[in-house]
Enzyme design. Sequence first.
Site, PDB file in Angstrom:
ATOM      1  CG  HIS A 163      77.965  42.516  50.818  1.00 34.94           C
ATOM      2  ND1 HIS A 163      76.862  41.985  50.208  1.00 34.94           N
ATOM      3  CD2 HIS A 163      79.008  42.250  49.985  1.00 34.94           C
ATOM      4  CE1 HIS A 163      77.225  41.422  49.059  1.00 34.94           C
ATOM      5  NE2 HIS A 163      78.513  41.581  48.891  1.00 34.94           N
ATOM      6  CB  CYS A 192      83.188  41.403  48.164  1.00 31.96           C
ATOM      7  SG  CYS A 192      81.617  40.569  47.839  1.00 31.96           S
TER       8      CYS A 192
HETATM    9  P1  NAD Z   1      80.343  40.700  35.846  1.00 33.01           P
HETATM   10  O1  NAD Z   1      79.185  39.943  35.321  1.00 33.01           O
HETATM   11  O2  NAD Z   1      80.154  42.112  36.260  1.00 33.01           O
HETATM   12  O3  NAD Z   1      81.513  40.707  34.778  1.00 33.01           O
HETATM   13  C1  NAD Z   1      81.903  39.544  34.115  1.00 33.01           C
HETATM   14  C2  NAD Z   1      82.552  39.908  32.800  1.00 33.01           C
HETATM   15  O4  NAD Z   1      82.931  38.729  32.127  1.00 33.01           O
HETATM   16  C3  NAD Z   1      81.646  40.674  31.846  1.00 33.01           C
HETATM   17  O5  NAD Z   1      82.439  41.674  31.267  1.00 33.01           O
HETATM   18  C4  NAD Z   1      81.257  39.668  30.783  1.00 33.01           C
HETATM   19  O6  NAD Z   1      81.121  40.300  29.539  1.00 33.01           O
HETATM   20  C5  NAD Z   1      82.450  38.769  30.773  1.00 33.01           C
HETATM   21  N1  NAD Z   1      82.155  37.383  30.404  1.00 33.01           N
HETATM   22  C6  NAD Z   1      81.005  36.706  30.488  1.00 33.01           C
HETATM   23  N2  NAD Z   1      81.178  35.441  30.087  1.00 33.01           N
HETATM   24  C7  NAD Z   1      82.467  35.339  29.726  1.00 33.01           C
HETATM   25  C8  NAD Z   1      83.242  34.286  29.202  1.00 33.01           C
HETATM   26  N3  NAD Z   1      82.741  33.085  28.996  1.00 33.01           N
HETATM   27  N4  NAD Z   1      84.537  34.541  28.935  1.00 33.01           N
HETATM   28  C9  NAD Z   1      85.078  35.760  29.160  1.00 33.01           C
HETATM   29  N5  NAD Z   1      84.366  36.783  29.661  1.00 33.01           N
HETATM   30  C10 NAD Z   1      83.088  36.568  29.914  1.00 33.01           C
HETATM   31  O7  NAD Z   1      80.934  39.828  37.018  1.00 33.01           O
HETATM   32  P2  NAD Z   1      81.730  40.355  38.290  1.00 33.01           P
HETATM   33  O8  NAD Z   1      80.757  40.849  39.285  1.00 33.01           O
HETATM   34  O9  NAD Z   1      82.832  41.249  37.847  1.00 33.01           O
HETATM   35  O10 NAD Z   1      82.299  38.991  38.864  1.00 33.01           O
HETATM   36  C11 NAD Z   1      83.504  38.420  38.391  1.00 33.01           C
HETATM   37  C12 NAD Z   1      84.065  37.505  39.455  1.00 33.01           C
HETATM   38  O11 NAD Z   1      84.366  38.274  40.604  1.00 33.01           O
HETATM   39  C13 NAD Z   1      83.111  36.392  39.934  1.00 33.01           C
HETATM   40  O12 NAD Z   1      83.878  35.275  40.310  1.00 33.01           O
HETATM   41  C14 NAD Z   1      82.500  37.014  41.172  1.00 33.01           C
HETATM   42  O13 NAD Z   1      82.013  36.047  42.072  1.00 33.01           O
HETATM   43  C15 NAD Z   1      83.683  37.757  41.741  1.00 33.01           C
HETATM   44  N6  NAD Z   1      83.344  38.866  42.626  1.00 33.01           N
HETATM   45  C16 NAD Z   1      82.330  39.722  42.339  1.00 33.01           C
HETATM   46  C17 NAD Z   1      82.038  40.747  43.215  1.00 33.01           C
HETATM   47  C18 NAD Z   1      80.888  41.685  42.962  1.00 33.01           C
HETATM   48  O14 NAD Z   1      80.305  42.157  43.905  1.00 33.01           O
HETATM   49  N7  NAD Z   1      80.548  41.984  41.741  1.00 33.01           N
HETATM   50  C19 NAD Z   1      82.790  40.924  44.362  1.00 33.01           C
HETATM   51  C20 NAD Z   1      83.873  40.078  44.600  1.00 33.01           C
HETATM   52  C21 NAD Z   1      84.143  39.040  43.732  1.00 33.01           C
END
Ligand code: NAD
Length: 346
Positions: A228, A141
């Site tokens: 942010h 992000c």
């Molecule tokens: P999150 O924790 O909100 O969601 C992750 C999901 O994956 C959950 O639904 C969980 O149940 C599932 N999960 C957990 N372990 C798993 C596994 N082994 N196999 C399959 N599913 C599994 O995470 P998020 O914030 O959505 O982040 C996901 C990705 O996006 C990460 O790489 C993060 O760095 C990136 N990201 C996050 C944001 C943010 O602000 N949240 C912003 C940009 C990028």
Amino acid sequence: MVVKVAINGYGTIGKRVAHAVTLQDDMEVVGVTKTRPTYQAQMAIDKGFPFYAAAKEHVAGFKEAGFEVEGTLEDLLDVAEVVVDCTPGKKAINNVKMYNDHKVRIILQGGEAHETAGLSFNALANYEKCLGAESVRVVSCNTTGLCRTLYPIYNEKKEENEKKIGIKNVLATMVRRSADPGDSKKGPINAITPVLKIPSHHGPDVQTVIPDLNIQTLAVAVPTTIMHLHCVAVEMKRPVPAEDIIALWEKTPRVRFVKGSEGIKSTAEIMEYARDLNRDMSDMYEIIVWRDGVNTKENMLYYYQAVHQESDVVPENVDAIRAMFELEDDNMKSIAKTDRAMGIGK
Ligand code: NAD
């Protein structure tokens, strides 16, 4: 052609990407996965997404809780053409072999290393480079936010006889939210935490998309969940009035101006604005720049921008699918199509 998309990990990013894909006419969601029978899993089912367990060991938990699953991730990969891996950071690397074995294309998120995908993606800055790619990483992000406002200055398109602006150097400080709104486990709740590794990972991450950009970044985490905020100082290659930079960003998709003088003085009012716009999930996909906070002095440009961490990367995932399957060769056309479908820019 309608591309068949699997979403592995229906969390903060996954549920938004799934929804964004349903709004497009050239791609469809063929299934989503979860690990546990949570309310979010129920929500995915209620929305009509074919629902799969993330792995065999999770099937029993779903069955015990009365959730019907179509199968496991491996079954989903048999019907998908691309998987958008939205699992928590640094987990996707363990899935890459399975994805390759099933011959699906791969989109990773910013929590993974650039090397895991080999190509990092931002629709404005390097869409063309990702045309036909088997595997890309949509940058984080914060990196997406920096690319959106810096790339137009770095790569300003001019007539041949006009002098480009160009960038000599950037110093950006990320004031980072400490957790997402739905995450009650993380902190700090009453502290400001500097990232002591300098530069923070954000600068090198921008260079995975814009390799020649000279950029240094610092970061601090603060007790807020909603956005942010970046404080950015840019040394340009020539003096440019602030109005010219503002005019450049006005033409840039996914950059939106607000004014402190009109009452938007903080990230709180920006999120209220997103609610007022009736956005899906009250998301603010654009990078928000305070128009009355943009200033230049000789070669230096200073500005503040705010990043809605849960949503700015979502349209980027849609464009990444379009680039990988060469559904559209021109990045600006893909951005416009995605934005029209998602109501971005309105
Ligand atoms: P999150 O924790 O909100 O969601 C992750 C999901 O994956 C959950 O639904 C969980 O149940 C599932 N999960 C957990 N372990 C798993 C596994 N082994 N196999 C399959 N599913 C599994 O995470 P998020 O914030 O959505 O982040 C996901 C990705 O996006 C990460 O790489 C993060 O760095 C990136 N990201 C996050 C944001 C943010 O602000 N949240 C912003 C940009 C990028």
